[in-house]
Design a protein around this motif. Structure first.
Motif, mmCIF file in Angstrom:
data_model
loop_
_atom_site.group_PDB
_atom_site.id
_atom_site.type_symbol
_atom_site.label_atom_id
_atom_site.label_comp_id
_atom_site.label_asym_id
_atom_site.label_seq_id
_atom_site.Cartn_x
_atom_site.Cartn_y
_atom_site.Cartn_z
ATOM 1 N N ALA A 1 0.817 -1.220 0.000
ATOM 2 C CA ALA A 1 0.000 0.000 0.000
ATOM 3 C C ALA A 1 0.846 1.264 0.000
ATOM 4 C CB ALA A 1 -0.945 0.006 1.197
ATOM 5 N N GLU A 2 2.166 1.133 0.171
ATOM 6 C CA GLU A 2 3.025 2.317 0.171
ATOM 7 C C GLU A 2 4.437 1.917 -0.255
ATOM 8 O OE1 GLU A 2 4.135 2.188 4.933
ATOM 9 O OE2 GLU A 2 2.843 3.765 4.138
ATOM 10 N N ASN B 1 0.157 -2.936 -7.387
ATOM 11 C CA ASN B 1 0.192 -2.863 -5.928
ATOM 12 C C ASN B 1 -1.236 -2.627 -5.433
ATOM 13 O OD1 ASN B 1 3.053 -3.087 -4.914
ATOM 14 N ND2 ASN B 1 3.345 -1.536 -6.509
ATOM 15 N N VAL B 2 -1.380 -2.135 -4.204
ATOM 16 C CA VAL B 2 -2.724 -1.861 -3.686
ATOM 17 C C VAL B 2 -2.805 -0.430 -3.156
ATOM 18 C CG1 VAL B 2 -3.362 -4.251 -3.186
ATOM 19 C CG2 VAL B 2 -2.038 -2.969 -1.503
ATOM 20 N N PHE B 3 -2.169 0.511 -3.877
ATOM 21 C CA PHE B 3 -2.205 1.908 -3.471
ATOM 22 C C PHE B 3 -3.634 2.456 -3.569
ATOM 23 C CE2 PHE B 3 2.300 2.133 -5.408
ATOM 24 C CZ PHE B 3 2.858 1.690 -4.214
ATOM 25 N N THR B 4 -4.068 3.137 -2.538
ATOM 26 C CA THR B 4 -5.354 3.841 -2.589
ATOM 27 C C THR B 4 -5.143 5.327 -2.879
ATOM 28 O OG1 THR B 4 -5.273 4.143 -0.187
ATOM 29 C CG2 THR B 4 -6.491 2.232 -1.035
ATOM 30 N N ASN C 1 -3.796 -0.586 -9.539
ATOM 31 C CA ASN C 1 -3.836 -0.255 -8.119
ATOM 32 C C ASN C 1 -5.295 -0.025 -7.732
ATOM 33 O OD1 ASN C 1 -1.094 0.033 -6.668
ATOM 34 N ND2 ASN C 1 -0.682 0.905 -8.704
#
Length: 606
Positions: A416-417, A439-442, A463
């Motif tokens: 997430a970062e 990735n899983v960046f919000t 993402n």
């Protein structure tokens, strides 16, 4: 007093025709000038091509026998013309005439090393040709010859034999007697098989049997260890014998336009550079086949029935050109993108689903770049300690692994970062390419602004972004921006500063309209908006993008295509499939961009 010297009217000599209007003198088709024969006696070469000869004059056959006229008045003062100094004829060219036969008198020229009778109307060769034991080059191509006399296979010194464009239906077993033959051209005949003895031509370097009616090749082909070029295209071959794989000197293999269902394993062809197997019925190119093609520069498999390319294609490190036109291939192995030697990859006519058409339209390098971007990192083959260090961004090894060659690659981590330890090394390295995809960046990492002065390519695809920061307006050198597969519904208006942007991918998001800021990027070439919810095509604003080459609006909610879209003539790729509009019909879309634009222009109200 007038004198009559030429039988002219009124006793005057007839007028000579002006230069440029003279009629060519009618050549006696059975005569050869004594001067030409005299020259041939000195040089040993006689060229009688393009003389419309219907028959070879007897004086040619007897050139080494008859005593010249000057011999009757021998003068010791003219030794340079001495008939006793003549040379035996070694080269005779009778090409491009109207000869229907060659006399058995040819045996009177036993010193011949070259005989060229191509482009005549010969139907056979005289048995006496077997007496020319010194013959090295024989060209009988472009005639109407139906068979070869058995006597000719006594020509053990023959190096080159051209028989192309005749009417041969079979090749005698005696062909194997040409033990010194290096070049054999049998193309454009009516052969259905080759004799087993063809494999006895141990010194043969070039073999051309194309454009016949061959249904098989002999297993003895594997004995042709010196052949470099084998041309067997345009036949009816259903298979190639495995023994062809033993031709260790083979450099070029042409098998196109047959009925092959598979390729042989070219296990010993360690010198193979070019393989052409297009226009067949081949369904599988297996890893076993590719294992033996490591030296190939050109591989053409066009117009077959291939449905996939195995990953082992990456072992062809010398490959320069790969032609896969008109097969059933829907995707390519991502590792194909690592073939740095590949200069030409042709995919036209395949139902590609794994690669968007706009990417294919960018050419070979664009496709390879796309494939490289999809390669997932593989576990290191080193020990566990090294693996942990390389994946740990807080370690020196981890930093080096992530920041290399002006690239910050922290993709496919499912995080997430981005670790803070990477940003300063990336800034110091002056990175130009940032890849944070998969990735899983919000939200976009704020520290990316530290690289604003140097970054030209930014990849945030795959993402979970819903909004984008206005601060990215500082990335004024950005040329490529990838935001695919997120949950974005708009772009900040502050991004109008990104005036160098040439490509933006917003496919697979939640856009209901094209963001207004897009129309301020005058350098934009590729606008990719597939799989959104866009309902309107704003032609007026699209015309503000003079360099727009690719517009992908597939799978949106467009109900109507304005005819004025045809005026955006900079477009080279316009993709509109998968929308609910009724016109243009799918048949029009299938004709391609130029036809689609013309269709729309024709419907603009006047």
């Amino acid at each position: 007093m007038s004198r009559n010297r030429g039988g002219g009217v009124g006793g005057r000599a007839p007028l000579k025709p002006r230069a440029g209007f003279q009629k060519p003198a009618q050549q006696d088709s059975n005569a050869v000038s004594s001067a030409l024969l005299k020259q041939a006696m000195r040089s040993g070469q006689l060229n009688l091509s393009n003389r419309e000869l219907a028959k070879v004059p007897d004086s040619v056959w007897r050139i080494n026998i008859d005593i010249p006229e000057e011999a009757k008045t021998v003068s010791l003062d003219k030794t340079e013309d001495g008939w006793w100094e003549q040379t035996d004829l070694v080269k005779l060219i009778l090409a491009c005439n109207k000869l229907q036969e060659i006399s058995n008198d040819i045996q009177q020229l036993p010193a011949l090393t070259v005989l060229d009778v191509h482009d005549n109307v010969l139907t056979s060769l005289p048995p006496a040709i077997g007496e020319l034991l010194n013959l090295q080059k024989l060209n009988i191509s472009h005639n109407k010859i139906t068979s070869l006399p058995s006597e000719m296979f006594q020509l053990r010194h023959l190096l080159s034999f051209h028989v192309e464009h005749n009417d041969l239906t079979e090749l005698p077993e005696g062909i194997g007697e040409f033990i010194h033959l290096e070049e054999l051209n049998l193309s454009h005949n009516k052969l259905t098989t080759l004799p087993y003895t063809a494999g006895h031509l141990g010194k043969l370097k070039t073999l051309n049997v194309s454009d016949n009616q061959l249904t098989s090749l002999p297993t003895s082909m594997g004995m042709l260890k010196a052949v470099r070029i084998l041309e067997a295209s345009n036949n009816k071959l259903p298979e190639i014998p495995t023994e062809v794989g033993d031709m260790k000197s083979l450099e070029q293999l042409y098998l196109q336009h047959n009925v092959l269902s598979g390729l042989p394993l070219l296990r010993a062809c360690i010198s193979l550079k070019e393989l052409f197997a297009g226009n067949n019925r081949i369904t599988v190119l297996s890893p076993d086949h590719l294992e033996h093609l490591a030296t190939v520069n050109v591989l053409s498999m066009r117009d077959n029935k291939l449905y996939q390319i195995p990953e082992e294609i990456v072992n062809l490190r010398s490959l320069h050109r790969l032609d896969l036109t008109n097969n059933n291939i829907s995707s390519l192995p991502n590792k194909l993108g690592t073939l740095t030697s590949l200069k030409s990859l042709v995919l036209d006519g395949n139902p590609m689903r794994g690669i968007r058409r706009d990417i294919i339209s960018r050419g070979t390098q664009g496709i390879l770049k796309f494939l490289r971007s999809r390669i997932e990192e593989e576990p290191s083959s080193k020990d566990a300690t090294d693996s942990v260090s390389a994946s740990d961004p807080s370690s020196a090894m981890g930093v080096v692994a992530a920041v290399t060659s002006k690239t910050l690659d922290y993709s496919n981590k499912k995080v997430a970062e981005v670790p803070v330890t990477l940003w300063e090394p990336a800034r110091e390295a002056g990175v130009a390419n940032v890849n944070l995809s998969k990735n899983v960046f919000t939200e976009v990492p704020t520290n990316v602004i530290l690289l604003a002065k140097t970054v030209t390519e930014l990849n945030l695809s795959f993402n979970k972004l819903t909004t984008l920061p206005a601060e990215l307006q500082m990335m004024v050198n950005l040329t490529h921006l990838d935001l695919r597969n997120n949950a974005i519904s708009t772009l900040p208006s502050e991004w109008s500063t990104l005036v160098k942007l040439r490509e933006i991918s917003l496919s697979c998001n939640r856009l209901k309209e094209v963001p207004a800021v897009v129309y301020q990027w005058a350098e934009l070439e590729n606008l990719l908006l597939a799989d959104n919810q866009i309902g309107l095509i704003d032609v007026v604003n699209l015309l503000r993008l003079p360099k727009l080459s690719t517009l992908d609006l597939q799978n949106n909610d467009v109900m109507q295509v304005p005819p004025e879209l045809g005026n955006v003539q900079s477009l080279r790729s316009l993709q509109l499939g998968g929308n609910p509009f009724r016109n243009p019909r799918p048949a029009v879309l299938a004709k391609g961009t130029p036809a689609l634009l013309a269709f729309l222009r024709d419907r603009i109200p006047t």
